[in-house]
Write a protein that holds these residues in place. Structure first.
Motif, short mmCIF file in Angstrom:
data_model
loop_
_atom_site.label_atom_id
_atom_site.label_comp_id
_atom_site.label_asym_id
_atom_site.label_seq_id
_atom_site.Cartn_x
_atom_site.Cartn_y
_atom_site.Cartn_z
N SER A 197 0.83 -1.21 0.00
CA SER A 197 0.00 0.00 0.00
C SER A 197 0.86 1.26 0.00
O SER A 197 0.64 2.18 0.79
CB SER A 197 -0.94 0.00 1.22
N LEU A 198 1.82 1.29 -0.88
CA LEU A 198 2.76 2.40 -0.91
C LEU A 198 2.08 3.71 -1.27
O LEU A 198 1.14 3.74 -2.08
CB LEU A 198 3.90 2.09 -1.87
N LYS A 199 2.59 4.78 -0.68
CA LYS A 199 2.07 6.12 -0.88
C LYS A 199 3.17 7.00 -1.44
O LYS A 199 4.36 6.74 -1.20
CB LYS A 199 1.58 6.69 0.45
N PRO A 200 2.82 8.08 -2.13
CA PRO A 200 3.86 9.00 -2.63
C PRO A 200 4.77 9.51 -1.51
O PRO A 200 5.98 9.71 -1.74
CB PRO A 200 3.05 10.14 -3.25
N GLU A 201 4.26 9.67 -0.31
CA GLU A 201 5.10 10.14 0.79
C GLU A 201 6.09 9.10 1.30
O GLU A 201 6.93 9.41 2.15
CB GLU A 201 4.23 10.65 1.95
N ASP A 202 6.01 7.90 0.79
CA ASP A 202 7.02 6.88 1.11
C ASP A 202 8.27 7.03 0.23
O ASP A 202 9.26 6.32 0.44
CB ASP A 202 6.45 5.48 0.92
N THR A 203 8.20 7.92 -0.75
CA THR A 203 9.35 8.13 -1.63
C THR A 203 10.56 8.61 -0.83
O THR A 203 10.47 9.60 -0.09
CB THR A 203 9.00 9.16 -2.72
N ALA A 204 11.66 7.89 -0.96
CA ALA A 204 12.87 8.20 -0.20
C ALA A 204 13.97 7.23 -0.61
O ALA A 204 13.71 6.24 -1.31
CB ALA A 204 12.62 8.07 1.30
N VAL A 205 15.17 7.52 -0.15
CA VAL A 205 16.24 6.53 -0.18
C VAL A 205 16.13 5.71 1.10
O VAL A 205 16.09 6.28 2.20
CB VAL A 205 17.62 7.17 -0.30
N TYR A 206 16.08 4.40 0.95
CA TYR A 206 15.94 3.51 2.10
C TYR A 206 17.30 2.91 2.44
O TYR A 206 18.00 2.39 1.56
CB TYR A 206 14.93 2.42 1.80
N TYR A 207 17.64 2.96 3.72
CA TYR A 207 18.94 2.49 4.20
C TYR A 207 18.76 1.34 5.18
O TYR A 207 17.91 1.41 6.09
CB TYR A 207 19.69 3.61 4.89
N CYS A 208 19.57 0.35 5.02
CA CYS A 208 19.71 -0.73 5.98
C CYS A 208 20.76 -0.31 7.01
O CYS A 208 21.76 0.31 6.65
CB CYS A 208 20.17 -1.97 5.21
#
Length: 124
Positions: A85-96
């Motif tokens: 259920s991804l949203k536009p506000e989830d846009t980001a660089v994701y880091y482990c």
């Protein structure tokens, strides 16, 4: 030295799903306390999800609770982040991120090791 390599990012439409992976090396995987953070343009790096030190418990940011699921496969030395259920506000660089010391689950300063990041873009 611990090395973390993320993969699985990409472009997805709102409402879609992605699964991120983080492969760890350089240390016994079960010694690592691991989590996910994200950083949107112009913003700070924020907590997304993490395991407790024992690995028995999971923690989520309120913004992703019920949509994202963190998991790990100790046999594969890999952690995952299933994002639904991804949203536009989830846009980001994701880091482990990973750590071996006792520290707050929520704070980015608690983590000593970081991956290079993987871009997630959610279009509206």
């Amino acid at each position: 030295q611990v090395q973390l390599v993320e993969s699985g990012g990409g472009l997805v439409q709102a409402g879609g799903s992605l699964r991120l992976s983080c492969a760890a090396s350089g240390r016994t995987f079960t010694d690592l306390t691991m989590g996910w953070f994200r950083q949107a343009p112009g913003k700070e790096r924020d907590f997304v999800a993490a395991f407790s030190r024992s690995g028995d418990n999971t923690y989520y940011a309120d913004s992703v609770k019920g949509r994202f699921t963190i998991s790990r496969d100790n046999a594969r030395n890999t952690m995952y982040l299933q994002m639904n259920s991804l949203k536009p506000e989830d846009t980001a660089v994701y880091y482990c991120a990973a750590r071996v010391r006792r520290a707050s689950v929520w704070s980015r300063t608690s983590y000593d090791y970081w991956g290079q990041g993987t871009q997630v873009t959610v279009s509206s």
